[in-house]
Scaffold this motif. Structure first.
Motif, PDB file in Angstrom:
ATOM      1  N   GLY A 267       9.847 -24.037 -19.191  1.00 31.61           N
ATOM      2  CA  GLY A 267      11.282 -23.923 -19.008  1.00 31.61           C
ATOM      3  C   GLY A 267      11.828 -22.662 -19.631  1.00 31.61           C
ATOM      4  O   GLY A 267      12.836 -22.110 -19.164  1.00 31.61           O
ATOM      5  N   GLN A 268      11.154 -22.169 -20.681  1.00 33.40           N
ATOM      6  CA  GLN A 268      11.619 -20.959 -21.352  1.00 33.40           C
ATOM      7  C   GLN A 268      11.591 -19.764 -20.404  1.00 33.40           C
ATOM      8  O   GLN A 268      12.570 -19.015 -20.276  1.00 33.40           O
TER       9      GLN A 268
ATOM     10  N   ARG B  98      14.489 -12.339 -23.581  1.00 29.95           N
ATOM     11  CA  ARG B  98      15.782 -12.867 -23.146  1.00 29.95           C
ATOM     12  C   ARG B  98      16.937 -12.013 -23.654  1.00 29.95           C
ATOM     13  O   ARG B  98      18.024 -12.027 -23.062  1.00 29.95           O
TER      14      ARG B  98
ATOM     15  N   GLU C 113      15.783 -28.119 -11.237  1.00 31.85           N
ATOM     16  CA  GLU C 113      16.325 -29.144 -12.124  1.00 31.85           C
ATOM     17  C   GLU C 113      17.673 -29.684 -11.656  1.00 31.85           C
ATOM     18  O   GLU C 113      18.437 -30.231 -12.440  1.00 31.85           O
TER      19      GLU C 113
ATOM     20  N   ASP D 231      16.030 -16.988 -13.953  1.00 32.12           N
ATOM     21  CA  ASP D 231      17.331 -17.143 -13.321  1.00 32.12           C
ATOM     22  C   ASP D 231      18.320 -16.073 -13.747  1.00 32.12           C
ATOM     23  O   ASP D 231      19.302 -15.813 -13.038  1.00 32.12           O
ATOM     24  N   ARG D 232      18.092 -15.428 -14.877  1.00 30.02           N
ATOM     25  CA  ARG D 232      19.014 -14.388 -15.345  1.00 30.02           C
ATOM     26  C   ARG D 232      18.673 -13.013 -14.778  1.00 30.02           C
ATOM     27  O   ARG D 232      19.515 -12.106 -14.830  1.00 30.02           O
TER      28      ARG D 232
ATOM     29  N   SER E 106      13.093 -30.551 -16.663  1.00 34.06           N
ATOM     30  CA  SER E 106      13.107 -30.957 -18.068  1.00 34.06           C
ATOM     31  C   SER E 106      13.681 -32.359 -18.246  1.00 34.06           C
ATOM     32  O   SER E 106      14.873 -32.576 -17.970  1.00 34.06           O
TER      33      SER E 106
ATOM     34  N   ASP F 221      11.535 -16.242 -25.689  1.00 35.48           N
ATOM     35  CA  ASP F 221      12.392 -16.572 -26.828  1.00 35.48           C
ATOM     36  C   ASP F 221      11.464 -16.881 -27.991  1.00 35.48           C
ATOM     37  O   ASP F 221      10.936 -17.987 -28.106  1.00 35.48           O
TER      38      ASP F 221
ATOM     39  N   SER G  21      15.090 -20.923  -7.212  1.00 37.40           N
ATOM     40  CA  SER G  21      15.445 -20.596  -8.594  1.00 37.40           C
ATOM     41  C   SER G  21      14.938 -21.698  -9.507  1.00 37.40           C
ATOM     42  O   SER G  21      14.537 -22.783  -9.049  1.00 37.40           O
ATOM     43  N   TRP G  22      14.984 -21.439 -10.809  1.00 41.76           N
ATOM     44  CA  TRP G  22      14.619 -22.484 -11.766  1.00 41.76           C
ATOM     45  C   TRP G  22      15.685 -23.572 -11.788  1.00 41.76           C
ATOM     46  O   TRP G  22      15.362 -24.761 -11.869  1.00 41.76           O
ATOM     47  N   SER G  23      16.935 -23.188 -11.705  1.00 47.15           N
ATOM     48  CA  SER G  23      18.002 -24.188 -11.723  1.00 47.15           C
ATOM     49  C   SER G  23      17.907 -25.125 -10.523  1.00 47.15           C
ATOM     50  O   SER G  23      18.254 -26.304 -10.622  1.00 47.15           O
TER      51      SER G  23
ATOM     52  N   ARG H  62      14.171 -20.064 -17.430  1.00 51.46           N
ATOM     53  CA  ARG H  62      15.552 -19.680 -17.736  1.00 51.46           C
ATOM     54  C   ARG H  62      15.731 -18.172 -17.688  1.00 51.46           C
ATOM     55  O   ARG H  62      16.788 -17.671 -17.272  1.00 51.46           O
TER      56      ARG H  62
END
Length: 536
Positions: free
Chosen positions: A274-275, A247, A358, A281-282, A432, A188, A353-355, A278
């Motif tokens: 974190g960028q 992204r 967190e 995960d997509r 985060s 991003d 996953s990243w999620s 995210r």
């Protein structure tokens, strides 16, 4: 420009000028000459284990821009899988001394490495991983298929930093790309230069200076950097940046389930942690992200094998390409989608996953010092809280020396401090942190920086994460709510240590909009911190 903003600009320009002068010796030759040919020049003789030929070539793109490339071809008969390597933003001596392109050719790949348009030996102007750079990757692939023994069914893109962002964007647009290994890409671009409404002025000035030293910016790229600094045409800059952000290319990558390997660092000043997670995960195809200690590219640089011998990011990137281009069942794709090394613990952790990283935020009860109700700060002034010296703080952190300060020095009116009670058990902070507070400003605009520290019994405060925040158009004297994430972290907090939230009026990495003489008050009762953590 306000007086404070002008002061920050002068400090930033001076520090960046010093860095650029140090790095100037690393710049390479200028654009390729018009007389050079599209045919590769003959390379030197080859020893055992080296490619049969190493040559240079000048490739003409569809718009007439001439791109300088180096071509590595294996000794054995083809066809061979092809790896295209767009270059990074700048070139350093170790890129030659620790060159891995010969190793790739020795392993059976045709390798075409080139300077992106506008940089070093290539012609044209810098497009910042935009449509022209994307088209160049396709043209380089077409050139290689026509002039080398490359196999059009097995094509990989492999690069770092600027070239990694180019690679991800290009893979979304060219169906011939089989797999990607992208080391420390931005995902991003706007978020890289503007954090919570705050211009990352030192970073942007540094990037622009290196771009000017190492190449030539297009008029649109120069205008975008000028608008970022001035704050003008934010909508236009967002649109320009989005077109250059991976992204925005996820749907195309998912349509072909392109295998993507990425690497990133916890203390990267260009790509906030974190960028990239995210984006991970997509993605719906084969995917992996390795997160490691360090600053931009420190974990995957060619010298990382010397500084971090137990962190084989670059060698795993090659295994990823071997799996999908050479068809080797080496298990590279069977590892967890997220692999990470904490900043202060020597172990490798895996997550689906990243999620998932967190998933468990914990509210941390924090309080100001006894007798201090709501800290009032003089805006625009720095304190002993600091993000660490740019651009080397991440590299130093990867060696076990995180940015640190002495907690007793953090006092109003330069800093407000909230502390937790000593932890009764160790905490593994993963993800985060988040700050929620209420601020009352004497001006209609301002900037502050929030830091999260791990404080030991002696008062030494080690930085876990930090982020700036800028507000504009508020009513002076009227409280307003702030809800801000900080970049992700992987940090272990020992039993008996405290977490400390610190806010102050500035940091050398960011441009403040606070008017001189203004002040900000942070409500002690309305200030809350949450961190994704596992305890025990």
């Amino acid at each position: 420009m306000s007086d404070v903003r002008a002061s920050h600009h002068r400090r930033r320009t001076a520090s960046v000028a010093l860095l650029v002068s140090i790095m100037a010796v690393h710049a390479t030759a200028g654009p390729a000459g018009a007389g050079e040919s599209d045919a590769p020049a003959t390379g030197s003789a080859v020893r055992d284990g080296e490619p049969a030929s190493v040559s240079s070539a000048t490739l003409t793109m569809r718009d007439g821009t001439r791109i300088a490339a180096d071509v590595y071809v294996p000794a054995s008969a083809g066809p061979h899988p092809l790896i295209v390597m767009p270059g990074a933003w700048w070139s350093m001596p170790q890129d030659v001394l620790l060159d891995d392109k010969r190793q790739l050719a020795g392993a059976g790949y045709v390798v075409v490495a080139y300077d992106p348009r506008g940089l070093r030996r290539s012609g044209g102007a810098i497009d910042m991983a935009g449509p022209l750079d994307v088209a160049d990757v396709s043209d380089v692939i077409t050139w290689a298929l026509a002039r080398t023994p490359a196999d059009g069914r097995r094509i990989g893109l492999y690069s770092s930093s600027y070239g990694a962002a180019v690679s991800l964007n290009a893979a979304a647009h060219d169906a011939r790309v089989t797999a990607v290994a992208a080391l420390c890409p931005w995902t991003d671009l706007f978020d890289s230069f503007v954090r919570n409404g705050t211009y990352a002025g030192t970073l942007a000035t540094f990037q622009a200076a290196i771009g000017a030293l190492n190449g030539r910016m297009s008029p649109r790229t120069r205008q975008a950097f000028a608008d970022l600094e001035s704050g003008g045409d934010r909508a236009g800059v967002r649109s320009w940046a989005l077109e250059r952000s991976p992204r925005a290319q996820v749907d195309a990558l998912n349509a072909r389930r392109t295998p993507v390997f990425m690497a990133g660092e916890w203390s990267d000043p260009l790509v906030p942690a974190g960028q990239t997670g995210r984006l991970l995960d997509r993605l719906e195809g084969p995917k992996q992200l390795w997160m490691s200690p360090g600053g931009h590219g420190d974990s995957s640089s060619r010298e990382a094998a010397l500084l971090q011998p137990r962190n084989p990011v670059r060698s795993h990137a090659k295994r990823w390409l071997d799996r999908f281009l050479l068809g080797r069942p080496n298990g590279a794709d069977r590892l967890a989608p997220l692999m990470l090394r904490p900043r202060n613990a020597d172990r490798l952790e895996t997550y689906p996953s990243w999620s998932a990283l967190e998933r468990s935020p914990l509210d941390v009860p924090v309080r100001t010092s006894p007798g201090e109700r709501s800290p009032r700060l003089l805006a625009g002034l720095d304190s002993p809280a600091d993000s660490g010296p740019f651009p080397v703080a991440g590299l130093v952190d990867s060696l076990g020396l995180p940015p640190a300060t002495a907690a007793p020095l953090l006092l109003p009116p330069l800093a407000g401090v909230w502390r937790s009670a000593p932890l009764s058990a160790p905490w593994a902070l993963r993800g985060s942190p988040r700050l929620r507070t209420r601020v009352t400003s004497t001006a209609d605009r301002g900037t502050f920086v929030a830091y999260l520290y791990d404080v030991d019994a002696l008062g030494t405060a080690r930085l876990i994460s930090h982020a700036p925040y800028t507000f504009t158009g508020v009513a002076a004297g009227t409280p307003f709510a702030v809800d801000m994430p900080l970049p992700a972290a992987a940090w272990d907090v020992a039993r008996g240590h405290r977490l400390a939230l610190v806010v102050d009026g500035g940091d050398h990495r960011y441009t403040s909009v606070s008017p001189l003489g203004s002040a900000m008050t942070f409500s002690a009762a309305d200030t809350h911190v949450s961190v994704p953590s596992r305890t025990g």
